[in-house]
Motif scaffolding. Structure first.
Motif, short mmCIF file in Angstrom:
data_model
loop_
_atom_site.label_atom_id
_atom_site.label_comp_id
_atom_site.label_asym_id
_atom_site.label_seq_id
_atom_site.Cartn_x
_atom_site.Cartn_y
_atom_site.Cartn_z
N GLU A 317 17.97 -13.04 4.71
CA GLU A 317 18.84 -11.95 4.25
C GLU A 317 18.05 -10.78 3.68
O GLU A 317 18.61 -9.69 3.49
CB GLU A 317 19.81 -12.48 3.19
CG GLU A 317 20.83 -13.48 3.73
CD GLU A 317 21.77 -13.98 2.66
OE1 GLU A 317 22.82 -13.32 2.43
OE2 GLU A 317 21.48 -15.02 2.03
N ILE A 318 16.77 -10.98 3.40
CA ILE A 318 15.94 -9.91 2.84
C ILE A 318 15.44 -9.01 3.96
O ILE A 318 14.78 -9.46 4.89
CB ILE A 318 14.73 -10.48 2.07
CG1 ILE A 318 15.22 -11.41 0.95
CG2 ILE A 318 13.87 -9.35 1.50
CD1 ILE A 318 16.05 -10.74 -0.12
N VAL A 319 15.77 -7.72 3.86
CA VAL A 319 15.35 -6.77 4.89
C VAL A 319 14.34 -5.74 4.37
O VAL A 319 13.78 -4.97 5.15
CB VAL A 319 16.56 -6.02 5.49
CG1 VAL A 319 17.53 -6.99 6.15
CG2 VAL A 319 17.27 -5.19 4.42
N HIS A 320 14.13 -5.75 3.05
CA HIS A 320 13.25 -4.75 2.46
C HIS A 320 12.54 -5.31 1.23
O HIS A 320 13.13 -6.07 0.46
CB HIS A 320 14.06 -3.51 2.06
CG HIS A 320 13.31 -2.53 1.20
ND1 HIS A 320 12.14 -1.93 1.61
CD2 HIS A 320 13.56 -2.05 -0.04
CE1 HIS A 320 11.70 -1.13 0.65
NE2 HIS A 320 12.54 -1.18 -0.35
N VAL A 321 11.27 -4.94 1.08
CA VAL A 321 10.51 -5.28 -0.13
C VAL A 321 9.83 -4.01 -0.64
O VAL A 321 9.09 -3.35 0.11
CB VAL A 321 9.44 -6.37 0.12
CG1 VAL A 321 8.58 -6.57 -1.13
CG2 VAL A 321 10.09 -7.68 0.55
N ASN A 322 10.12 -3.66 -1.90
CA ASN A 322 9.34 -2.63 -2.57
C ASN A 322 8.19 -3.37 -3.23
O ASN A 322 8.37 -4.05 -4.22
CB ASN A 322 10.18 -1.86 -3.60
CG ASN A 322 9.43 -0.66 -4.16
OD1 ASN A 322 8.33 -0.79 -4.68
ND2 ASN A 322 10.05 0.51 -4.08
N ALA A 323 7.02 -3.25 -2.64
CA ALA A 323 5.88 -4.08 -3.04
C ALA A 323 5.20 -3.54 -4.29
O ALA A 323 5.24 -2.35 -4.58
CB ALA A 323 4.87 -4.15 -1.89
N HIS A 324 4.54 -4.44 -5.01
CA HIS A 324 3.76 -4.03 -6.18
C HIS A 324 2.63 -3.10 -5.74
O HIS A 324 2.41 -2.07 -6.36
CB HIS A 324 3.21 -5.26 -6.90
CG HIS A 324 2.49 -4.96 -8.16
ND1 HIS A 324 3.10 -4.36 -9.24
CD2 HIS A 324 1.18 -5.14 -8.52
CE1 HIS A 324 2.22 -4.21 -10.22
NE2 HIS A 324 1.05 -4.66 -9.80
N ALA A 325 1.90 -3.48 -4.71
CA ALA A 325 0.97 -2.63 -3.95
C ALA A 325 0.36 -1.48 -4.74
O ALA A 325 0.78 -0.34 -4.59
CB ALA A 325 1.69 -2.10 -2.72
N THR A 326 -0.64 -1.78 -5.54
CA THR A 326 -1.22 -0.77 -6.41
C THR A 326 -2.30 0.07 -5.76
O THR A 326 -2.80 1.02 -6.36
CB THR A 326 -1.82 -1.42 -7.66
OG1 THR A 326 -2.83 -2.34 -7.25
CG2 THR A 326 -0.74 -2.14 -8.46
N SER A 327 -2.75 -0.29 -4.56
CA SER A 327 -3.83 0.39 -3.84
C SER A 327 -5.20 -0.13 -4.25
O SER A 327 -6.19 0.58 -4.13
CB SER A 327 -3.75 1.92 -4.02
OG SER A 327 -4.74 2.58 -3.28
N THR A 328 -5.25 -1.37 -4.72
CA THR A 328 -6.54 -1.97 -5.04
C THR A 328 -7.01 -2.84 -3.88
O THR A 328 -6.19 -3.50 -3.23
CB THR A 328 -6.47 -2.83 -6.31
OG1 THR A 328 -5.49 -3.85 -6.13
CG2 THR A 328 -6.09 -1.99 -7.51
N PRO A 329 -8.31 -2.90 -3.65
CA PRO A 329 -8.82 -3.76 -2.58
C PRO A 329 -8.46 -5.23 -2.78
O PRO A 329 -8.20 -5.94 -1.81
CB PRO A 329 -10.34 -3.55 -2.65
CG PRO A 329 -10.50 -2.17 -3.23
CD PRO A 329 -9.38 -2.03 -4.22
N ALA A 330 -8.39 -5.66 -4.05
CA ALA A 330 -8.14 -7.09 -4.31
C ALA A 330 -6.67 -7.47 -4.31
O ALA A 330 -6.35 -8.65 -4.16
CB ALA A 330 -8.76 -7.48 -5.66
N GLY A 331 -5.78 -6.51 -4.47
CA GLY A 331 -4.39 -6.86 -4.70
C GLY A 331 -3.43 -6.73 -3.53
O GLY A 331 -2.48 -7.50 -3.41
N ASP A 332 -3.63 -5.74 -2.67
CA ASP A 332 -2.61 -5.41 -1.68
C ASP A 332 -2.38 -6.50 -0.63
O ASP A 332 -1.24 -6.90 -0.36
CB ASP A 332 -2.97 -4.11 -0.97
CG ASP A 332 -2.84 -2.89 -1.88
OD1 ASP A 332 -2.50 -3.07 -3.07
OD2 ASP A 332 -3.09 -1.77 -1.40
#
Length: 436
Positions: A317-332
């Motif tokens: 049922e999930i069609v979208h995720v607003n990701a935490h995605a901080t723009s770090t090499p280790a996190g995304d």
């Protein structure tokens, strides 16, 4: 009697951000792909490793009188601005916070609106760091001028629960005033706790969200020393680039976002407009490192699965995720792996992922609240804002990242997740459903 949990709905939205002084201007800027990141103009800024940040688009002094502003830390002031917008957006009458004849005249002239019993009104408003400006500036005053020149308002201005306290006082919230602190997951937790307050019958209405304002030389230096922030000083508006091969760290931002949550029964009884359903939240701890996320993404996946369970949703049922995605090499990339682990290996075929920190910067403790507001608008308007600055997709990315231009979502019932992860291994995922 049914054992199903009370349905919690979102009836009000408010924000002040690097993209705009309210929700409509912030949303318009997101859809246009604008950047809120700008060069800093401080004296001596050239000595810092990072010389840019995502500062507020609108100065708080434009809406809060200076006598009141002097008694508030910047993070508290912007929380009040966002809360007032959300309260009005929900259709509630302005609070009768002042006394006397002038206040009575102002109340009589104010637009009509609904009211709520203070004993049934709560606040959950978080900050990851609190009154950093107050703490550091007050110490400078003490050191240079002596203890007698330190403001008597210093302690209430620097405490992390100050924003929650001021909002609770202004709106007369007596069901409980809370401030959860879990670094960059703080306001994601605030939304989840607000849902729980209403489900538990502690409140009918909760003002919830987050705030952060710590763009200060010490903060820039300390994050810079960690090598956590982008050093793209020559083109700051392009520095936050989640999922791009050339990402080199996050961009510090400031702002506040607030939502009005209430039980569906309460909202419908007063004829309120419903933006979305706050369906549930999930939490976990990495127990891995004080700064780095667990590279396996296992804890993040648990938070998402637990959010689905709490919300009564299925992964499909999930069609979208607003990701935490901080723009770090280790996190995304670990977050993308955790999305697949939680939502299924077929996630790439159906889930639209976006990373709005590419435009707003990272609001730390305020990030989860702002991105919850954006997720709600995405469902309501049926448009996913595009991730900015994504020019060369990381080879490890195998989910569908929305980029280039906003993407239309299908009509009908839809659900989405907003992820927030913080230093210390705090993981929060909040689930929202489209109101139909």
């Amino acid at each position: 009697m049914s054992n199903s949990p009370t349905t919690v709905v979102v009836t009000g939205l408010g924000a002040t951000t690097p993209l705009g002084g309210d929700v409509p201007s912030t949303w318009s800027a997101l859809l246009a792909g604008e950047s809120g990141v700008r060069n800093l103009d401080w004296e001596g800024v050239e000595e810092l490793p990072v010389r840019f940040a995502a500062q507020l688009k609108v100065d708080p002094a434009e809406s809060i009188p200076r006598p009141q502003l002097r008694r508030l830390d910047r993070n508290q002031a912007i929380a009040l601005i966002a809360a007032r917008e959300a309260w009005a957006d929900a259709g509630y009458a302005p609070p009768a916070a002042k006394k006397g004849r002038k206040a009575a005249e102002e109340a009589a002239a104010a637009p009509e609106g609904a009211t709520v019993d203070g004993d049934r009104l709560g606040v959950v408003l978080s900050s990851g760091i609190g009154g950093l400006h107050t703490a550091l500036n007050s110490y400078d005053v003490f050191r240079e001028k002596g203890w007698s020149r330190v403001s008597p308002f210093t302690v209430p201005m620097l405490m992390p629960n100050g924003a929650s306290g001021h909002v609770g006082i202004e709106f007369g919230a007596m069901a409980g005033s809370h401030a959860l602190v879990s670094a960059c997951a703080s306001s994601g937790e605030a939304v989840g706790y607000a849902i729980d307050m209403i489900r538990a019958g502690r409140a009918d209405v909760v003002i919830c969200g987050g705030t952060e304002s710590c763009i200060h030389p010490l903060q820039m230096a300390s994050f810079g020393a960690m090598r956590a922030m982008s050093t793209r000083n020559d083109e700051p508006e392009r520095a936050s680039r989640p999922y791009d091969k050339n990402r080199d760290g996050f961009v510090l931002g400031e702002g506040a976002a607030v939502m009005i949550l209430e039980s569906e029964e309460h909202a419908r009884a007063r004829g309120a407009r419903i933006h979305a359903i706050a369906a549930g939240a999930g939490y976990s701890g990495d127990a891995y490192d004080i700064v780095l996320p667990d590279p396996s993404g296992g804890g993040q996946a648990k938070a998402m699965r637990r959010a689905l369970t709490d919300a009564g949703l299925r992964p499909e049922e999930i069609v979208h995720v607003n990701a935490h995605a901080t723009s770090t090499p280790a996190g995304d990339v670990p977050e993308l792996n955790s999305i697949k682990a939680a939502l299924g290996e077929d996630a790439a075929a159906r889930i639209n992922v976006t990373a709005t920190k590419s435009m707003t910067g990272h609001l730390l403790g305020g990030a989860g609240a702002l991105e919850s507001v954006i997720t709600i608008l995405t469902l309501r308007e049926g448009l996913v804002p595009a991730t900015a600055n994504l020019e060369d997709l990381d080879d490890e990315v195998d989910l569908d990242i929305v980029r280039g231009e906003p993407r239309k979502l299908p009509d009908g019932p839809l659900a989405a997740l907003n992820n927030s992860f913080g230093f210390g291994g705090h993981n929060v995922s909040v689930a929202f459903r489209r109101a139909v």
